[in-house]
Scaffold this motif. Structure first.
Motif, PDB file in Angstrom:
ATOM      1  N   ARG A  34      -5.486  13.186   3.346  1.00  0.00           N
ATOM      2  CA  ARG A  34      -6.649  12.298   3.285  1.00  0.00           C
ATOM      3  C   ARG A  34      -7.333  12.219   4.649  1.00  0.00           C
ATOM      4  O   ARG A  34      -8.558  12.312   4.744  1.00  0.00           O
ATOM      5  N   LEU A  89      -6.919  -0.868  -5.206  1.00  0.00           N
ATOM      6  CA  LEU A  89      -5.532  -0.486  -5.465  1.00  0.00           C
ATOM      7  C   LEU A  89      -4.809  -1.462  -6.392  1.00  0.00           C
ATOM      8  O   LEU A  89      -3.778  -1.113  -6.971  1.00  0.00           O
ATOM      9  N   LEU A 124       0.731   4.013  -2.957  1.00  0.00           N
ATOM     10  CA  LEU A 124       0.236   5.356  -2.663  1.00  0.00           C
ATOM     11  C   LEU A 124       1.338   6.404  -2.627  1.00  0.00           C
ATOM     12  O   LEU A 124       1.053   7.602  -2.650  1.00  0.00           O
ATOM     13  N   SER A 125       2.595   5.979  -2.546  1.00  0.00           N
ATOM     14  CA  SER A 125       3.709   6.930  -2.576  1.00  0.00           C
ATOM     15  C   SER A 125       4.152   7.227  -4.000  1.00  0.00           C
ATOM     16  O   SER A 125       4.971   8.115  -4.222  1.00  0.00           O
ATOM     17  N   ASN A 162      -1.058  11.169   3.125  1.00  0.00           N
ATOM     18  CA  ASN A 162      -1.953  10.450   4.037  1.00  0.00           C
ATOM     19  C   ASN A 162      -2.636  11.421   5.008  1.00  0.00           C
ATOM     20  O   ASN A 162      -3.807  11.254   5.356  1.00  0.00           O
ATOM     21  N   GLN A 213      -6.133   9.025  -4.204  1.00  0.00           N
ATOM     22  CA  GLN A 213      -4.721   9.107  -3.815  1.00  0.00           C
ATOM     23  C   GLN A 213      -3.865   8.220  -4.713  1.00  0.00           C
ATOM     24  O   GLN A 213      -2.738   8.580  -5.059  1.00  0.00           O
ATOM     25  N   LEU A 214      -4.394   7.069  -5.096  1.00  0.00           N
ATOM     26  CA  LEU A 214      -3.677   6.192  -6.028  1.00  0.00           C
ATOM     27  C   LEU A 214      -3.371   6.941  -7.316  1.00  0.00           C
ATOM     28  O   LEU A 214      -2.240   6.908  -7.822  1.00  0.00           O
ATOM     29  N   VAL A 271      -8.974   7.106  -1.088  1.00  0.00           N
ATOM     30  CA  VAL A 271      -7.844   6.205  -1.305  1.00  0.00           C
ATOM     31  C   VAL A 271      -7.621   5.996  -2.797  1.00  0.00           C
ATOM     32  O   VAL A 271      -6.485   6.008  -3.285  1.00  0.00           O
ATOM     33  N   ALA A 304      -0.838   9.888  -6.781  1.00  0.00           N
ATOM     34  CA  ALA A 304       0.513   9.533  -6.339  1.00  0.00           C
ATOM     35  C   ALA A 304       1.539   9.757  -7.439  1.00  0.00           C
ATOM     36  O   ALA A 304       2.678  10.151  -7.167  1.00  0.00           O
ATOM     37  N   ARG A 342       0.835  -1.207   0.000  1.00  0.00           N
ATOM     38  CA  ARG A 342       0.000   0.000   0.000  1.00  0.00           C
ATOM     39  C   ARG A 342       0.869   1.256   0.000  1.00  0.00           C
ATOM     40  O   ARG A 342       0.600   2.215  -0.725  1.00  0.00           O
TER      41      ARG A 342
END
Length: 211
Positions: free
Chosen positions: A132, A62, A24-25, A129, A159-160, A156, A163, A20
């Motif tokens: 969020r 994800l 996400l990074s 994070n 965010q994906l 989330v 990223a 994860r």
């Protein structure tokens, strides 16, 4: 649950957390293949907990499992993103208009403090994070747990997508701008003016990370 089952479960949690974070990074790109042999070696786990971790990440949107091609980091089209932002906006508006007067802002204030700290230390993943978490706490003030859980799942997935733009945004935008945006939103929530809260949320726009 036996000791063996506990050990397996902890390995699943480890794999979920590591994968994860990579996704996400922006360390792994949307559409990038996830090769089991490579992941088991890197994570130091067997195939069983890895596959369970990947199944859980697929439920979160994800990871995608492609027939006869294995797994890959999920991809989102422009239409997907437009629809996600539309759903996000609808949920935010409903939550804000449903929030009771004078809510407890302790958790929201803590989320804002985390944004400040992550900005000061230039921890991009922690900052993403924290953004969020701040938005989730705004929605959680409504007291509707089901709405909050759905809202977080939407963020989330956003965010994906965002990223992959984290490094570019770091180069083109001042990190302090994100702090100021969220401080303005916190002030609006603190005053309890619904129109101002919605205006502050809308001012984030859809151009920057978790806007």
């Amino acid at each position: 649950m036996s000791d063996g089952e506990l050990e397996t479960y902890s390995l699943v949690e480890l794999a979920v957390d590591r994968l994860r974070r990579d996704i996400l990074s922006g360390r792994t790109d949307p559409g990038e293949r996830l090769v089991e042999e490579q992941l088991t070696r890197r994570l130091g786990i067997s195939r069983a907990p890895l596959r369970e971790a990947m199944r859980l990440l697929a439920e979160q949107g994800l990871i995608e499992h492609i027939p006869r091609r294995g797994a890959r980091v999920a991809t989102l089209s422009d239409d997907d993103m437009r629809e996600l932002y539309e759903v996000r906006d609808v949920l935010e508006r409903h939550a804000v208009t449903s929030t009771p007067a004078a809510p407890d802002l302790t958790r929201l204030r803590a989320a804002l403090d985390t944004i400040r700290t992550a900005t000061a230390t230039d921890d991009r993943l922690e900052l993403a994070n924290a953004h969020r978490r701040f938005h989730v706490e705004v929605v959680a003030l409504s007291g509707n747990r089901q709405l909050t859980a759905l809202y977080e799942s939407i963020l989330v997935r956003i965010q994906l997508f965002m990223a992959v733009n984290m490094r570019r945004e770091a180069e083109t935008a001042r990190a302090v701008d994100g702090v100021l945006r969220h401080e303005r939103l916190f002030t609006a929530v603190e005053t309890g003016a619904t129109a101002e809260i919605l205006e502050a949320l809308g001012a984030h726009g859809a151009r920057t990370y978790l806007t």
